[in-house]
Write an enzyme that holds these catalytic residues in place. Sequence first.
Site, PDB file in Angstrom:
ATOM      1  N   GLY A  51      -3.983  13.581 -17.693  1.00 35.56           N
ATOM      2  CA  GLY A  51      -4.370  14.394 -16.543  1.00 35.56           C
ATOM      3  C   GLY A  51      -3.337  15.470 -16.249  1.00 35.56           C
ATOM      4  O   GLY A  51      -2.372  15.662 -16.991  1.00 35.56           O
ATOM      5  N   GLY A  77      -8.985  13.500 -17.481  1.00 31.28           N
ATOM      6  CA  GLY A  77      -7.897  13.903 -18.359  1.00 31.28           C
ATOM      7  C   GLY A  77      -8.440  14.742 -19.514  1.00 31.28           C
ATOM      8  O   GLY A  77      -9.608  14.649 -19.885  1.00 31.28           O
ATOM      9  N   THR A 133     -11.106   2.075  -9.783  1.00 32.45           N
ATOM     10  CA  THR A 133      -9.883   2.582 -10.399  1.00 32.45           C
ATOM     11  C   THR A 133      -8.684   2.319  -9.506  1.00 32.45           C
ATOM     12  O   THR A 133      -7.620   1.877  -9.973  1.00 32.45           O
ATOM     13  CB  THR A 133     -10.011   4.089 -10.672  1.00 32.45           C
ATOM     14  OG1 THR A 133     -11.125   4.320 -11.541  1.00 32.45           O
ATOM     15  CG2 THR A 133      -8.750   4.642 -11.316  1.00 32.45           C
ATOM     16  N   TYR A 186     -11.979   7.570  -2.161  1.00 33.82           N
ATOM     17  CA  TYR A 186     -10.627   7.919  -2.607  1.00 33.82           C
ATOM     18  C   TYR A 186      -9.594   7.550  -1.549  1.00 33.82           C
ATOM     19  O   TYR A 186      -8.602   6.872  -1.842  1.00 33.82           O
ATOM     20  CB  TYR A 186     -10.568   9.409  -2.902  1.00 33.82           C
ATOM     21  CG  TYR A 186      -9.261   9.886  -3.481  1.00 33.82           C
ATOM     22  CD1 TYR A 186      -8.911   9.594  -4.796  1.00 33.82           C
ATOM     23  CD2 TYR A 186      -8.376  10.656  -2.718  1.00 33.82           C
ATOM     24  CE1 TYR A 186      -7.710  10.044  -5.336  1.00 33.82           C
ATOM     25  CE2 TYR A 186      -7.183  11.120  -3.257  1.00 33.82           C
ATOM     26  CZ  TYR A 186      -6.852  10.808  -4.561  1.00 33.82           C
ATOM     27  OH  TYR A 186      -5.665  11.261  -5.085  1.00 33.82           O
ATOM     28  N   LYS A 190      -6.995   4.458  -2.122  1.00 32.73           N
ATOM     29  CA  LYS A 190      -5.543   4.638  -2.193  1.00 32.73           C
ATOM     30  C   LYS A 190      -4.829   3.807  -1.135  1.00 32.73           C
ATOM     31  O   LYS A 190      -3.726   3.281  -1.369  1.00 32.73           O
ATOM     32  CB  LYS A 190      -5.189   6.121  -2.024  1.00 32.73           C
ATOM     33  CG  LYS A 190      -5.563   6.992  -3.207  1.00 32.73           C
ATOM     34  CD  LYS A 190      -4.710   6.698  -4.431  1.00 32.73           C
ATOM     35  CE  LYS A 190      -4.939   7.715  -5.536  1.00 32.73           C
ATOM     36  NZ  LYS A 190      -4.071   7.486  -6.717  1.00 32.73           N
ATOM     37  N   TYR A 200       1.992  -7.515  -3.804  1.00 33.00           N
ATOM     38  CA  TYR A 200       2.579  -7.950  -5.065  1.00 33.00           C
ATOM     39  C   TYR A 200       4.104  -7.977  -4.980  1.00 33.00           C
ATOM     40  O   TYR A 200       4.751  -8.840  -5.582  1.00 33.00           O
ATOM     41  CB  TYR A 200       2.129  -7.050  -6.211  1.00 33.00           C
ATOM     42  CG  TYR A 200       0.935  -7.588  -6.971  1.00 33.00           C
ATOM     43  CD1 TYR A 200       1.094  -8.245  -8.185  1.00 33.00           C
ATOM     44  CD2 TYR A 200      -0.350  -7.445  -6.467  1.00 33.00           C
ATOM     45  CE1 TYR A 200      -0.001  -8.738  -8.892  1.00 33.00           C
ATOM     46  CE2 TYR A 200      -1.454  -7.933  -7.160  1.00 33.00           C
ATOM     47  CZ  TYR A 200      -1.270  -8.581  -8.376  1.00 33.00           C
ATOM     48  OH  TYR A 200      -2.362  -9.081  -9.066  1.00 33.00           O
TER      49      TYR A 200
END
Length: 362
Positions: A51, A77, A133, A186, A190, A200
Amino acid sequence: LIDPLRSAAWSQWSDTGGNPMSLHRPKLHSNRTISRGPKAGRRILVAGGAGFLGSHLCHTLLNDEHVVICMDNFETGRMSNIALLLSDPNFILVRHDIIDPLPDIGPVDEIYNLACAASPPKYQIDPIHTLKTNIWGAINLLELAVSCGAKILQSSTSEVYGDPEISPQSEDYRGCVNTMGPRACYDEGKRAAETLFYDYCQTRGARIRVARIFNTYGPSMCPTDGRVISNFMVQALSGAPLTIYGHGNQTRSFCYVSDMIAGLMALMAAPDSAVGPYNLGNPEEFTIAALAHGILEILGLPPIIHYRDLPQDDPRQRCPDITKANRDLNWAPRISLAEGLSYTMPYFETELRQMKPALIAE
């Protein structure tokens, strides 16, 4: 022409007489040196490496003599972004979508997660895939990071602030986001990814860094990605009227790509205590109308502009407070908007010469 918000940002262009050759050019793709053989640097995975930002990062890391694994599904990309790297023995291309279980690529030392379409026209094509994603992709990369003990950087976004009620936006501002609008896939994806990175870190010991990236531009942008600078460049250079949504008084800040790459790498190199989030962007603020008139004046074109209705949930203002990044990372952008546009214009001129007339008209 000049936005009264930040008129000084255009002065450097004027002081050089509009000659980009008199300005210092940052390193870009065309002047890198191909490695002669395998190096002993770190093994670094760049998800989304083909990308706009990812390809610049791959080039820079290879110049620094690391082994780079570029993973991309080529949804947005472009192979042309990494064409110069394919013959480099330290560059490994893996065609893969990170929402699926990752292939065995061996151990890595660092992971940059830049994988997701970033312009509204692109990420709205398949909003469910955009969410996957950001969420499933983040989980897969975080699992890899934990298993390898690798540092992992999440490319979050200024979109987590939504349509902000304060300006500039600092990292402790929690945002004003519509969870059920066209940009939500989006924005909320995010935001969820940031939470995954935090959890995590807390529960699995992941060595995380979170960067909130503001508008970035420069060579290797896709001319049809729908972002404001690429839109204006393509329209101006092809002789079409510039399209402004709303009245053009909404504000944005624009960071040149080499400055952004320097910020991301500074964050990755920081101590593990620097988890973020960190705003990365240029704090110089311009109205969209001022940007349009500035591009037209640089090209010596008359101000022919068409106005259209403002899209739903389009932010009224967007400007980063980078105090935290400046303090902790010793980072701040160096390239003014006028200077960066002078570096970017020749790229779009070349791209347009290679595009079909129908695509230019579109």
